[in-house]
Design a protein around this motif. Structure first.
Motif, PDB file in Angstrom:
ATOM      1  N   ASP A 241     -14.682  -5.019   1.809  1.00 11.31           N
ATOM      2  CA  ASP A 241     -13.978  -6.169   1.243  1.00 11.31           C
ATOM      3  C   ASP A 241     -13.158  -5.792   0.007  1.00 11.31           C
ATOM      4  N   TRP A 242     -12.758  -4.536  -0.098  1.00 17.51           N
ATOM      5  CA  TRP A 242     -12.022  -4.049  -1.259  1.00 17.51           C
ATOM      6  C   TRP A 242     -10.672  -4.773  -1.387  1.00 17.51           C
ATOM      7  N   PRO A 243     -10.376  -5.422  -2.540  1.00 13.27           N
ATOM      8  CA  PRO A 243      -9.137  -6.205  -2.675  1.00 13.27           C
ATOM      9  C   PRO A 243      -7.936  -5.390  -3.154  1.00 13.27           C
ATOM     10  N   GLY A 244      -8.116  -4.113  -3.432  1.00  9.89           N
ATOM     11  CA  GLY A 244      -7.038  -3.307  -3.986  1.00  9.89           C
ATOM     12  C   GLY A 244      -5.823  -3.202  -3.081  1.00  9.89           C
ATOM     13  N   GLU A 245      -6.048  -3.065  -1.780  1.00  6.19           N
ATOM     14  CA  GLU A 245      -4.915  -2.921  -0.857  1.00  6.19           C
ATOM     15  C   GLU A 245      -4.132  -4.220  -0.746  1.00  6.19           C
ATOM     16  N   GLU A 246      -4.828  -5.345  -0.742  1.00  9.38           N
ATOM     17  CA  GLU A 246      -4.132  -6.637  -0.704  1.00  9.38           C
ATOM     18  C   GLU A 246      -3.315  -6.829  -1.979  1.00  9.38           C
ATOM     19  N   ALA A 247      -3.876  -6.408  -3.121  1.00  3.91           N
ATOM     20  CA  ALA A 247      -3.135  -6.501  -4.384  1.00  3.91           C
ATOM     21  C   ALA A 247      -1.885  -5.630  -4.343  1.00  3.91           C
TER      22      ALA A 247
END
Length: 297
Positions: A241-247
């Protein structure tokens, strides 16, 4: 009337982002140079810096104090043309800015696992440099990382590392070495702050050119603060669920959307000792192309 209403709505979204931001003059000025000046070169008039900073609530007094400190720190160099003062990046600062630009605007970085064993005195100070560059402290002198580290940490012995056995456990190893929760929270905050603005712009909402520049500077400022702190581990060891790529995707989309009018404002208002700052350059075009906006209209 409809256009005015849309512009006001956009200004309110920017104001909401500003209300949550805690901007420091020197750090924000660094963002101005990194986003506007570094890819175009030249020395810009301090009046432009004062004007842009006023738009985010930073006073002229704070700007002049911060610029003076950046000169003392060897990051800016001043020159005069008549009554006007102009400031350019020093060569040392340009090298630093170029490295940061590769993280923000460049293609995906290659990863290379390695261990760094610090030698000699002042190990704690240099270990903190390693940690700021995304490395994880294992002992008082030993760190592990996947990204480049500052040359100032030397003397050190660097061991390149390949996974010979236990690749399936690499994620558990990374979780033990790095506490990623603060980074995840920072990315989630970024997504929340700029997600509404992106939705507004992508739905056809209009912003004044000055607001486009302000919004882009805030976007770069907030993303830069986190992206340069992030250890930037390879995807295979990150939580699902890492949000870094979406950011990263949001940053790229919104940067490309804001850039045409932001760059127009730069060309119309920013002054160098030799004349107006150009609207675009080879470097600014490359940024948009790499972020996926080369064909964006």
């Amino acid at each position: 009337m409809r256009q005015d209403t849309s512009a006001r709505a956009g200004s309110e979204l920017i104001a909401a982002i500003l209300n949550e931001a805690s901007l420091k003059a020197a750090s924000f000025i660094v963002t101005i140079y990194g986003d506007v000046v570094e890819p175009r070169g030249g020395a810009i008039w301090i009046g432009n810096i004062i004007e842009v900073c006023a738009g985010v609530g930073i006073s002229e007094t704070l700007v002049r104090t911060a610029v003076s400190r950046l000169v003392t720190a060897g990051r800016l160099a001043g020159e005069r043309e008549g009554r006007r003062s102009f400031y350019r990046l020093t060569q040392a600062a340009r090298s630093e800015f170029a490295a940061a630009a590769r993280v923000l605007f460049g293609p995906p970085e290659e990863t290379a696992w390695h261990f760094v064993e610090l030698m000699g005195p002042s190990a704690e100070e240099r270990m903190q440099m390693l940690e700021r560059s995304g490395h994880a402290r294992l002992t008082s002198r030993l760190a592990v990382g996947v990204r480049p580290f500052p040359a100032s940490v030397m003397p050190a012995v660097v061991f390149r590392a390949d996974v010979a056995e236990g690749a399936a456990e690499l994620g558990a190893f990374a979780a033990k070495c790095w506490d990623l929760s603060p980074h995840a929270k920072a990315y989630e905050s970024f997504l929340r702050r700029f997600g509404r603005l992106a939705t507004f712009v992508e739905a056809g909402g209009r912003l004044a050119s000055a607001d486009c520049l302000t919004a882009r500077l805030l976007l770069v400022h907030q993303y830069r603060l986190e992206a340069l702190r992030d250890p930037r581990l390879p995807p295979e060891v990150l939580p699902s669920d890492w949000p870094g790529e979406e950011a990263r995707r949001l940053f790229a989309r919104l940067y490309c959307r804001l850039s045409p009018n932001a760059d127009l404002h730069v060309a119309r208002n920013f002054i160098t000792a030799a004349g107006p700052l150009p609207m675009t350059s080879e470097a600014t075009a490359l940024r948009l192309t790499t972020l996926g906006g080369g064909n964006h209209s």
